[in-house]
Design a protein around this motif. Structure first.
Motif, PDB file in Angstrom:
ATOM      1  N   PHE A  43       7.608   4.364 -11.849  1.00 34.85           N
ATOM      2  CA  PHE A  43       7.786   4.253 -10.391  1.00 34.85           C
ATOM      3  C   PHE A  43       6.572   3.549  -9.781  1.00 34.85           C
ATOM      4  O   PHE A  43       5.490   3.545 -10.366  1.00 34.85           O
ATOM      5  CB  PHE A  43       8.065   5.607  -9.751  1.00 34.85           C
ATOM      6  CG  PHE A  43       6.972   6.623  -9.876  1.00 34.85           C
ATOM      7  CD1 PHE A  43       5.853   6.547  -9.050  1.00 34.85           C
ATOM      8  CD2 PHE A  43       7.061   7.662 -10.790  1.00 34.85           C
ATOM      9  CE1 PHE A  43       4.847   7.480  -9.149  1.00 34.85           C
ATOM     10  CE2 PHE A  43       6.047   8.594 -10.902  1.00 34.85           C
ATOM     11  CZ  PHE A  43       4.937   8.495 -10.081  1.00 34.85           C
ATOM     12  N   PRO A  44       6.766   2.929  -8.614  1.00 36.12           N
ATOM     13  CA  PRO A  44       5.658   2.163  -8.041  1.00 36.12           C
ATOM     14  C   PRO A  44       4.501   3.070  -7.620  1.00 36.12           C
ATOM     15  O   PRO A  44       4.717   4.186  -7.173  1.00 36.12           O
ATOM     16  CB  PRO A  44       6.269   1.473  -6.820  1.00 36.12           C
ATOM     17  CG  PRO A  44       7.587   2.095  -6.596  1.00 36.12           C
ATOM     18  CD  PRO A  44       7.977   2.897  -7.791  1.00 36.12           C
ATOM     19  N   MET A  55       0.234  -1.139   0.345  1.00 34.19           N
ATOM     20  CA  MET A  55       0.274   0.323   0.506  1.00 34.19           C
ATOM     21  C   MET A  55       1.709   0.816   0.719  1.00 34.19           C
ATOM     22  O   MET A  55       2.083   1.881   0.236  1.00 34.19           O
ATOM     23  CB  MET A  55      -0.624   0.756   1.674  1.00 34.19           C
ATOM     24  CG  MET A  55      -2.106   0.503   1.388  1.00 34.19           C
ATOM     25  SD  MET A  55      -3.241   1.288   2.551  1.00 34.19           S
ATOM     26  CE  MET A  55      -3.002   0.332   4.026  1.00 34.19           C
ATOM     27  N   SER A  56       2.519   0.044   1.434  1.00 33.76           N
ATOM     28  CA  SER A  56       3.875   0.513   1.724  1.00 33.76           C
ATOM     29  C   SER A  56       4.842   0.275   0.574  1.00 33.76           C
ATOM     30  O   SER A  56       5.662   1.122   0.249  1.00 33.76           O
ATOM     31  CB  SER A  56       4.419  -0.181   2.978  1.00 33.76           C
ATOM     32  OG  SER A  56       3.639   0.184   4.084  1.00 33.76           O
ATOM     33  N   ARG A  57       4.762  -0.903  -0.015  1.00 35.35           N
ATOM     34  CA  ARG A  57       5.710  -1.201  -1.098  1.00 35.35           C
ATOM     35  C   ARG A  57       5.238  -0.705  -2.455  1.00 35.35           C
ATOM     36  O   ARG A  57       6.033  -0.430  -3.341  1.00 35.35           O
ATOM     37  CB  ARG A  57       5.931  -2.713  -1.183  1.00 35.35           C
ATOM     38  CG  ARG A  57       6.958  -3.241  -0.193  1.00 35.35           C
ATOM     39  CD  ARG A  57       7.032  -4.747  -0.285  1.00 35.35           C
ATOM     40  NE  ARG A  57       7.300  -5.195  -1.654  1.00 35.35           N
ATOM     41  CZ  ARG A  57       6.982  -6.413  -2.119  1.00 35.35           C
ATOM     42  NH1 ARG A  57       6.386  -7.284  -1.335  1.00 35.35           N
ATOM     43  NH2 ARG A  57       7.271  -6.753  -3.356  1.00 35.35           N
ATOM     44  N   GLY A  58       3.922  -0.637  -2.606  1.00 35.61           N
ATOM     45  CA  GLY A  58       3.377  -0.167  -3.873  1.00 35.61           C
ATOM     46  C   GLY A  58       3.322  -1.249  -4.930  1.00 35.61           C
ATOM     47  O   GLY A  58       3.787  -2.373  -4.729  1.00 35.61           O
ATOM     48  N   PRO A 117      -5.072  -2.592   6.575  1.00 35.12           N
ATOM     49  CA  PRO A 117      -3.663  -2.999   6.698  1.00 35.12           C
ATOM     50  C   PRO A 117      -3.492  -4.475   7.019  1.00 35.12           C
ATOM     51  O   PRO A 117      -2.556  -5.118   6.544  1.00 35.12           O
ATOM     52  CB  PRO A 117      -3.138  -2.136   7.847  1.00 35.12           C
ATOM     53  CG  PRO A 117      -4.170  -1.114   8.127  1.00 35.12           C
ATOM     54  CD  PRO A 117      -5.437  -1.494   7.449  1.00 35.12           C
ATOM     55  N   TYR A 118      -4.412  -5.036   7.832  1.00 37.39           N
ATOM     56  CA  TYR A 118      -4.226  -6.419   8.279  1.00 37.39           C
ATOM     57  C   TYR A 118      -5.069  -7.423   7.509  1.00 37.39           C
ATOM     58  O   TYR A 118      -5.243  -8.544   7.932  1.00 37.39           O
ATOM     59  CB  TYR A 118      -4.505  -6.531   9.783  1.00 37.39           C
ATOM     60  CG  TYR A 118      -3.455  -5.802  10.576  1.00 37.39           C
ATOM     61  CD1 TYR A 118      -2.153  -6.292  10.643  1.00 37.39           C
ATOM     62  CD2 TYR A 118      -3.757  -4.601  11.205  1.00 37.39           C
ATOM     63  CE1 TYR A 118      -1.174  -5.604  11.335  1.00 37.39           C
ATOM     64  CE2 TYR A 118      -2.784  -3.910  11.906  1.00 37.39           C
ATOM     65  CZ  TYR A 118      -1.486  -4.413  11.963  1.00 37.39           C
ATOM     66  OH  TYR A 118      -0.527  -3.732  12.640  1.00 37.39           O
TER      67      TYR A 118
END
Ligand code: GLA
Length: 712
Positions: free
Chosen positions: A649-650, A677-680, A658-659
């Motif tokens: 799993f990711p 961080m969000s998609r991994g 973040p930016y």
């Protein structure tokens, strides 16, 4: 301003970057805990010192939240201080007499209502890390002796909640720092050591949440005791939903004679609060240790080679030289000769105490080997176990009274050895002189100081009457003092604390120990769990991890070299293999990992640690380090055992900007910090013991792309 004084209320706020800790004097003169948590903005936000609720059978002083918790009056909770006076009075009632503020330190003076005993509650604020160090000083200002029967470094009162959960570290030899988390019900949960050293079975670290915190969110109260001997931490939940944590020297079999004019000082207990979960709690402890506890906190730790698992007791000049040559070729920076170089030390039955070089193994002393090691560009390090003797040693035959014992009773051996009584000044002098001479006459840069058994029959027959039970503290203080004096005299020498693996890991010895031998268990899979638990309390720089051979002796497991290296690269890297057993391909592969480690070392050893995926929740463990400058992150991912053909799993990294854009060094893929961080990170890890290191490097010149994207 780290300490805010509110004189009209006789109250003080210890302020860190994100937290407040408030205390105040109540009408009776007792020092009460008022508040601990997020920073507050108005003086009226803090409760008063007299606002406790009364209960039937439990009047106000019966559920006191006194900061020092003296045992007297109607204080029924775990005592913070228990004293017996010369007239056999065992009642202690402390009243405020004065406060002194100096920079980040607050000292509150208290005095017993009737007897000449002065107690100072000491607080030191570490704003950046949201931590407070606490300790107690107890002074006999009278003219008759008193006895201290219990003296805790700190009593921590937590806010009232309906649920409390304790996180702590337990284990045993070969399985240290196993993480446990459990709900606290009414009564006491005690973690402790009554074995003379910090111990493998418990570690003096604690964390409490309200049942809802996780790695990166939630309120967590946490801390640790800086002591390497006889200690206990008591989490006491009352039926009134309060929780107090008492941390300090264990009162079991402890008694300290305090003569007129004498002062007893407890070790330090550090505590903190975070609203951002266990990960943040650990990062705060890690940073504090590096900045304020470790004497060489700002130095990167070297890649070492250790002979133990390669040659065991069979060390000699020739075999160590051959290993040293190979180690140097791999890129090792420090070569350490382990047990077996001294006395009649051919196995663990003899030799401890006789710290002269064994001339059969090293006919010309250690110098030729040391010269050879240094000529290869490496430091030289050596193993010692100075607090011990084997009964089969010259030292013990000359000084059988130097060990802990009770006259006329058997002396239990552990690993065929007995513990020297460091409370004795002649023994302290022997230990100091032995090490001083070794370090003065050899070019040694590193000492691995071992301790391979617990205490038993802790008698001190020639002690001054009334001081026999002080050994639990005197031993540890003498040890600290010896290390301090050796380090003053030999400042370039680094020290590793070892006690049959991780039996002496704590923030007390950490003031002198640059690093710890984490565990004798070098199985790379088991290590994931040991290191996971360790990271909750201690920083990665202090955590020494060796790559050893497969099949590993602990579980008979075969693990690929890559996985073994990756697992060990999460702390201070060491090599413990017999390098003669490696094929040329393996040598090349190993050299590659060591070179890679040197590149990522500043991030691993000094960066911010994020625990991404725990070893016990799935078939995947992942830990990440973000460089202090934020410019790169290193993510370690381990697949233990794939099943049913499921893909890994990711893994979702943390702590990125973040930016900002980050490039995956290996694949070249670029995403924003948020994107990663969000998609991994999705990795192809298959089969058993597959692993990867992913390096995310911040891409400069970020602004343009983000702005044009946001306009669309
Ligand atoms: C302990 C240590 C090992 C090794 C041996 C030597 O067990 O933990 O690393 O030094 O002692 O006897």
């Amino acid at each position: 301003m780290p300490i805010i004084s509110m004189p009209e209320r006789k109250a003080w706020v210890l302020r860190t970057n994100h937290t407040d800790y408030a205390i105040g004097v109540d009408e009776s003169g007792a020092l009460q805990h008022l508040y601990w948590g997020e920073k507050l903005s108005l003086p009226d936000d803090y409760p008063g010192a007299d606002c406790r609720q009364a209960w039937i059978w439990e009047p106000e002083d019966g559920i006191s939240r006194e900061e020092t918790m003296p045992w007297g009056k109607r204080n029924f909770a775990e005592p913070g201080l228990k004293v017996e006076f010369a007239d056999r009075t065992r009642d202690l009632v402390l009243h405020f007499t004065g406060a002194h503020i100096e920079n980040d330190t607050l000292r509150i003076e208290l005095q017993d209502a009737l007897k000449s005993l002065q107690v100072t509650a000491c607080y030191r604020v570490f704003g950046e890390f949201d931590l407070i160090e606490r300790s107690l000083e107890v002074k006999n200002t009278g003219d008759a002796p008193a006895n201290i029967e219990q003296a805790m470094s700190a009593i921590w009162h937590l806010p009232v909640y309906s649920s409390y959960r304790l996180t702590y570290l337990t284990g045993h030899w070969g399985a240290e720092t196993q993480l446990r988390r459990e709900t606290l019900h009414e009564g006491k949960k005690i973690i402790e050591a009554r074995r003379g050293i910090t111990g493998h079975t418990s570690n003096p670290f604690f964390a409490v949440d309200f049942g809802d915190a996780a790695e990166e969110y939630g309120h967590v109260y946490f801390g640790g005791l800086a002591f390497s001997g006889h200690w206990k931490i008591v989490a006491e939940r009352t039926p009134y939903q309060t929780l107090q944590l008492a941390a300090g020297i264990h009162d079991f079999d402890f008694r300290w004679l305090l003569k007129p004019g004498e002062t007893f000082v407890t070790p330090v207990c550090v505590g903190g609060f975070t609203a951002d979960g266990y990960g943040d709690a650990s990062r705060k402890l890690h940073g504090y240790q590096q900045e304020h506890v470790q004497r060489n906190g700002g130095e990167l730790r070297k890649v070492l080679y250790n002979s133990w698992e390669a040659t065991y007791f069979d060390v000699n000049e020739e075999n160590q030289k051959r290993l040293a040559e190979k180690a140097a070729k791999l890129g090792v920076e420090r070569f350490v000769v382990d047990d077996g170089w001294f006395g009649q030390r051919d196995d663990d039955t003899a030799g401890l105490g006789d710290w002269h070089v064994n001339r059969t193994k090293f006919p010309n002393g250690l110098k030729p080997l040391i010269d050879y090691v240094t000529s290869l560009g490496m430091d030289f390090g050596i193993w010692v176990e100075p607090e011990m003797v084997n009964p089969d040693s010259e030292r013990y035959r000359q000084h059988p009274d130097w060990v802990y014992h009770f006259p006329d009773r058997p002396r239990s051996e552990g690993r065929n050895q007995l513990v020297l009584n460091l409370a004795r000044e002649d023994v302290q002098a022997f230990v100091f002189q032995t090490l001083d001479e070794l370090l003065s006459t050899h070019e040694i840069s590193f000492v691995k100081w071992d301790m391979n058994r617990y205490f038993s029959e802790p008698g001190w027959p020639c002690a001054e009457a009334g001081r026999e039970r002080e050994i639990w503290v005197r031993h540890v203080n003498a040890l600290y003092d010896i290390w301090r004096r050796l380090q003053e005299k030999h400042p370039h020498v680094q020290f590793e604390s070892c006690a049959g693996g991780g039996g002496r890991v704590d923030m007390g010895i950490m003031r002198f120990a640059d690093q710890f031998w984490t565990s004798d268990n070098t199985d790379a899979l088991d290590r994931l769990r040991i290191q996971w638990g360790y990271s909750h309390a201690y920083n990665s720089k202090s955590m020494v991890c060796w790559v050893t051979e497969t099949v590993n002796y602990m579980n008979g497991r075969r693990i690929p070299l890559k996985f073994r290296f990756h697992s060990a690269m999460m702390g201070t890297l060491g090599i413990g293999m017999n390098l003669n057993h490696l094929t040329p391909q393996e040598i090349e592969e190993a050299a590659g990992y060591i070179a890679q480690y040197k590149q990522i070392r500043p991030v691993v050893q000094e960066g911010h640690c994020y625990r991404l995926s725990p070893p016990e929740h799935s078939d995947l463990t992942s830990v990440q380090y973000v460089g202090r400058d934020g410019l790169q992150a290193v993510v370690f991912v381990f697949r233990h055992a794939q099943q049913f053909g499921h893909p890994a799993f990711p893994v979702r990294p943390c702590g990125l900007e973040p930016y900002m854009r980050y490039r995956n060094e290996e694949t070249g893929e670029v995403r924003s910090g948020q994107g990663w961080m969000s998609r991994g990170i999705q990795l192809k890890l298959t089969g058993d013991y597959d692993s990867a290191i992913v390096r995310l490097l911040q891409v400069q010149d970020n602004d343009k792309e983000f702005h044009s994207f946001e306009k669309n």
